[in-house]
Scaffold this motif. Structure first.
Motif, mmCIF file in Angstrom:
data_model
loop_
_atom_site.group_PDB
_atom_site.id
_atom_site.type_symbol
_atom_site.label_atom_id
_atom_site.label_comp_id
_atom_site.label_asym_id
_atom_site.label_seq_id
_atom_site.Cartn_x
_atom_site.Cartn_y
_atom_site.Cartn_z
ATOM 1 N N UNK A 44 0.838 -1.198 0.000
ATOM 2 C CA UNK A 44 0.000 0.000 0.000
ATOM 3 C C UNK A 44 0.874 1.249 0.000
ATOM 4 N N UNK A 45 0.698 2.080 -1.019
ATOM 5 C CA UNK A 45 1.307 3.403 -1.052
ATOM 6 C C UNK A 45 2.799 3.396 -0.804
ATOM 7 N N UNK A 46 3.196 4.084 0.249
ATOM 8 C CA UNK A 46 4.616 4.277 0.535
ATOM 9 C C UNK A 46 5.225 3.115 1.307
ATOM 10 N N UNK A 47 4.503 2.011 1.461
ATOM 11 C CA UNK A 47 5.047 0.812 2.104
ATOM 12 C C UNK A 47 4.795 -0.381 1.191
ATOM 13 N N UNK A 48 5.615 -0.568 0.166
ATOM 14 C CA UNK A 48 5.348 -1.618 -0.827
ATOM 15 C C UNK A 48 5.532 -3.029 -0.305
ATOM 16 N N UNK A 49 6.320 -3.219 0.760
ATOM 17 C CA UNK A 49 6.531 -4.566 1.301
ATOM 18 C C UNK A 49 6.208 -4.556 2.788
ATOM 19 N N UNK A 50 6.151 -5.746 3.384
ATOM 20 C CA UNK A 50 5.831 -5.872 4.798
ATOM 21 C C UNK A 50 4.344 -6.025 5.019
ATOM 22 N N UNK A 51 3.953 -6.058 6.270
ATOM 23 C CA UNK A 51 2.551 -6.199 6.662
ATOM 24 C C UNK A 51 1.984 -4.853 7.105
ATOM 25 N N UNK A 52 0.852 -4.500 6.541
ATOM 26 C CA UNK A 52 0.188 -3.263 6.921
ATOM 27 C C UNK A 52 -1.122 -3.636 7.606
ATOM 28 N N UNK A 53 -1.198 -3.488 8.930
ATOM 29 C CA UNK A 53 -2.337 -4.011 9.686
ATOM 30 C C UNK A 53 -3.625 -3.252 9.426
ATOM 31 N N UNK A 54 -4.730 -3.986 9.531
ATOM 32 C CA UNK A 54 -6.057 -3.383 9.502
ATOM 33 C C UNK A 54 -6.465 -3.041 10.930
ATOM 34 N N UNK A 55 -7.513 -2.241 11.048
ATOM 35 C CA UNK A 55 -7.961 -1.787 12.361
ATOM 36 C C UNK A 55 -8.505 -2.933 13.196
ATOM 37 N N UNK A 56 -8.241 -2.890 14.495
ATOM 38 C CA UNK A 56 -8.815 -3.848 15.427
ATOM 39 C C UNK A 56 -10.177 -3.365 15.911
ATOM 40 N N UNK A 57 -10.556 -3.815 17.073
ATOM 41 C CA UNK A 57 -11.869 -3.443 17.623
ATOM 42 C C UNK A 57 -11.870 -1.982 18.059
ATOM 43 N N UNK A 58 -12.992 -1.326 17.829
ATOM 44 C CA UNK A 58 -13.160 0.054 18.291
ATOM 45 C C UNK A 58 -14.590 0.251 18.766
#
Length: 701
Positions: A678-692
């Motif tokens: 995603x965007x400026x982080x092409x590699x690695x894990x980009x987490x989704x939101x947890x509980x809110x």
């Protein structure tokens, strides 16, 4: 069967007159106060039920009563729409439609995306990406999604759908609204230290109405500030709009709007596998930042004429202007997940877009006799893009700034289109159309000129054998125009083309039930975006089945269920990194997608709502790597199910005043899942939101 043979058979059948569906007249009058838009506020609207193709509506009730708190979350209730929601507040949606849009730089680059009928891309032809999204959740009344595309009226980039966000309209009587929402984000349950208390504040103000029978005005403000779900994720969004309406008489009216939008958000970026398992909400990229602003203006004159049963029509002139600036700030280790290293410099990537758009169109209706009617649409659009692109680099140790060269573009685009809907016995409708686009690109700093033109044909046929059943199918051709990098590059003459087909039906039972089922196929040639790109481009086929039910069997019970199967693969033999990728799945496409919404009004108590969506696993590279590698560059993304709940209640009501309150829980089961690329982080894990947990109170007076 060979994919190309299948494609040729389908196209031949289409051109020979098998059932098609493209109705470019549906969004004819797109301003929010127009009769056509007012009628399209939920699935029970006549033009939604009778539309000649796959079309969904996300109503105001679905937005406000089912536990959704961002536009990202709302869109995931639509078949074949997939969102990689990495921000939690909806500032930069990462949209995918019917298998396309996930392989670029992470910014949405597929589908025509509109706000009240006006394109929101920075450069609608030459920079198709959502680097800035000037819409906020509380200002939107409903969302209209046409997945079959509308290439004749809207031109390029419509192959996978047209998505139109409709703002709250000017009310008939003056009213005011004050709304405050507070969201609390849950910390990572694996992280026993650094207890987080992130809070996000969302304030909405609205005041407006018709001052007299002729003039109306409305002012809106939506201010969002605080923290998102990631650590050190400060966010600030300001959205101000002014809408006006002047009814000269019953046949002539002028409408306009002004908008100022501004945002700034820390971009926590991606994590390594180890960092994700330690604390998936950590921010290990403190220098990354996204920001931007937009000044938008729109003006429309609309006239109706020939007000009789046999002949009538409308004439509309629309002018639109936007001035958009965006900046993505990244450090020099953005393409790494080795956090033992420290960045030495940061780079601001700045682009400015000035777009002027003028469109004129005429709609003519003629009832020839009791059997035959004809509806003709003729239009023309001129659009100009003035773009500047530059960057500057700052050395962190010395704070020395180095400015990189500026690229300047001045592009002109001219389009003509015509559509002709012929209806027989109110049962059979045939609707051919044609659009011609002339593209003129100029990069002034290098004095490069490029020209291209495109014809986009389309045809639709619908048949209503009985009042409760609609059969439809469609064929349309669309394209992705050359982007900024193609003007001086070698890919300019290889324009990506798409041929889109649908075949489906819809069953209607009064205003109680709507059941839709359709098959779609999108053939793409010379597709070159991001992780699909090769030296010669690729061909791809994305096909699938979509099923959707809207029901109101009981007065106080509303149900919506949707399912989509999407099979998106490379359809030609081409080499990527030395491997033939024929029949490989396109990245980031989940083959199966389920979603639902439900609201039940409990008498004398309140409204209970719920919503949810489920996506199966997806690949993240064109080689379809299954196991995740050590740096998180490739590997399958997990399946995930997100469930939301909300309870809403009117606390007090007196005449035209009332106070409403709601309590909602998003991601109730705290599903842990992540994205990639995603965007400026092409590699690695980009987490989704947890509980809110969110609390909201609104005063209308």
């Amino acid at each position: 069967m060979n994919i190309k043979i299948l494609r040729n058979i389908c196209i031949y059948q289409a051109l020979m007159g098998c059932l098609f569906a493209e109705n470019e007249l549906i969004l004819e009058n797109i301003f929010t106060q127009d009769k056509e838009i007012k009628e399209s506020t939920n699935w029970q609207s006549e033009d939604i039920k009778n539309y000649a193709g796959s079309r969904s509506i996300i109503s105001n009730q679905q937005l406000s009563k089912t536990g959704k708190n961002t536009l990202d979350a709302a869109l995931q209730s639509t078949p074949s729409v997939q969102i990689r929601d990495y921000s939690g507040i909806g500032i930069l949606p990462k949209l995918q439609f019917r298998g396309f849009g996930g392989a670029g730089n992470g910014h949405s680059n597929t589908g025509m995306i509109l706000l009240d009928g006006f394109n929101v891309y920075g450069a609608p032809y030459s920079n198709i990406e959502l680097a800035l999204f000037p819409a906020t959740f509380q200002m939107i009344d409903h969302i209209d999604i046409i997945r079959g595309g509308m290439s004749v009226q809207y031109g390029p980039n419509t192959f996978s759908g047209v998505l139109n966000f409709i703002s709250k309209e000017i009310p008939k009587e003056w009213e005011n609204q004050i709304t405050q929402r507070i969201t609390f984000w849950e910390k990572d349950t694996q992280n026993t230290t650094n207890v987080r208390n992130n809070m996000l504040y969302d304030t909405y103000l609205r005041s407006g109405g018709m001052i007299n029978n002729s003039f109306g005005i409305q002012m809106q403000a939506n201010i969002i500030g605080g923290e998102s779900f990631r650590e050190n994720s400060k966010s600030n969004v300001k959205n101000f709009t002014l809408d006006t309406l002047y009814k000269i008489n019953e046949n002539h009216k002028i409408k306009g709007f002004l908008q100022y939008y501004d945002y700034l958000a820390n971009d926590a970026g991606s994590l390594s596998i180890t960092a994700y398992n330690t604390n998936r909400f950590a921010n290990l990229r403190p220098y990354n930042l996204a920001s931007g602003s937009a000044k938008r203006l729109g003006l429309s004159y609309l006239a109706y004429f020939g007000n009789n049963e046999r002949f009538n029509g409308s004439f509309e002139t629309k002018y639109y202007l936007h001035d958009v600036t965006r900046d993505f700030r990244i450090d020099d280790l953005y393409n790494s997940v080795d956090f033992s290293k420290k960045p030495t410099k940061i780079t601001d990537n700045i682009r400015n877009f000035l777009v002027n758009n003028l469109e004129v169109k005429t709609n003519l209706f003629n009832k020839i006799n009791s059997i035959l009617t004809q509806n003709i649409l003729i239009g023309m659009r001129y659009l100009r893009e003035d773009i500047s692109s530059f960057s500057y680099t700052t050395a962190l140790a010395t704070q020395t700034i180095t400015k990189n060269p500026t690229s300047l573009y001045h592009n002109n685009f001219l389009a003509f289109y015509i559509g002709d809907e012929i209806k027989l016995w109110d049962k059979l409708s045939i609707n051919p159309g044609l659009r011609y686009e002339f593209l003129d690109y100029t990069q002034t700093d290098t004095i490069k000129h490029r020209y291209a033109n495109k014809f986009n044909p389309a045809i639709s046929i619908t048949y209503t054998p009985i009042n409760s059943v609609i059969l439809y199918t469609n064929y349309q051709k669309s394209f992705l125009p050359p982007q900024m990098g193609d003007i001086t590059g070698t890919n300019f003459d290889s324009i990506t083309t798409f041929q889109n087909m649908e075949l489906g039906s819809r069953y209607l039972w009064k205003n109680y039930l709507s059941v839709g089922l359709n098959y779609f196929a999108i053939f793409a040639d010379d597709y070159r975006i991001g992780k699909f790109s090769t030296d010669s481009g690729i061909s791809a086929l994305s096909q699938g089945v979509e099923f959707e039910i809207f029901a109101q069997i009981l007065k106080d019970l509303n149900l919506h269920f949707a399912y989509a199967f999407n099979d998106a693969k490379v359809s030609n033999h081409t080499i990527n990194n030395g491997v033939d990728i024929y029949h490989k799945f396109l990245p980031y496409v989940s083959p199966h997608h389920f979603s639902f919404d439900i609201t039940y009004k409990i008498p004398n108590i309140g409204t209970l709502g719920a919503s949810g969506f489920y996506y199966t696993k997806s690949y993240t590279d064109i080689l379809n790597t299954i196991d995740e590698d050590s740096n998180g560059k490739a590997g399958m993304l997990p399946a995930y199910f997100v469930f939301n709940m909300q309870f809403s209640k009117t606390l007090w009501k007196y005449q035209k005043q009332k106070i409403d309150a709601s309590f909602s829980i998003n991601n109730l089961f705290n599903e842990k899942y992540y994205f990639r690329g995603i965007g400026t982080s092409p590699i690695g894990r980009q987490p989704a939101a947890g509980r809110s947990v969110s609390f909201c109170i609104s005063y209308l007076f």
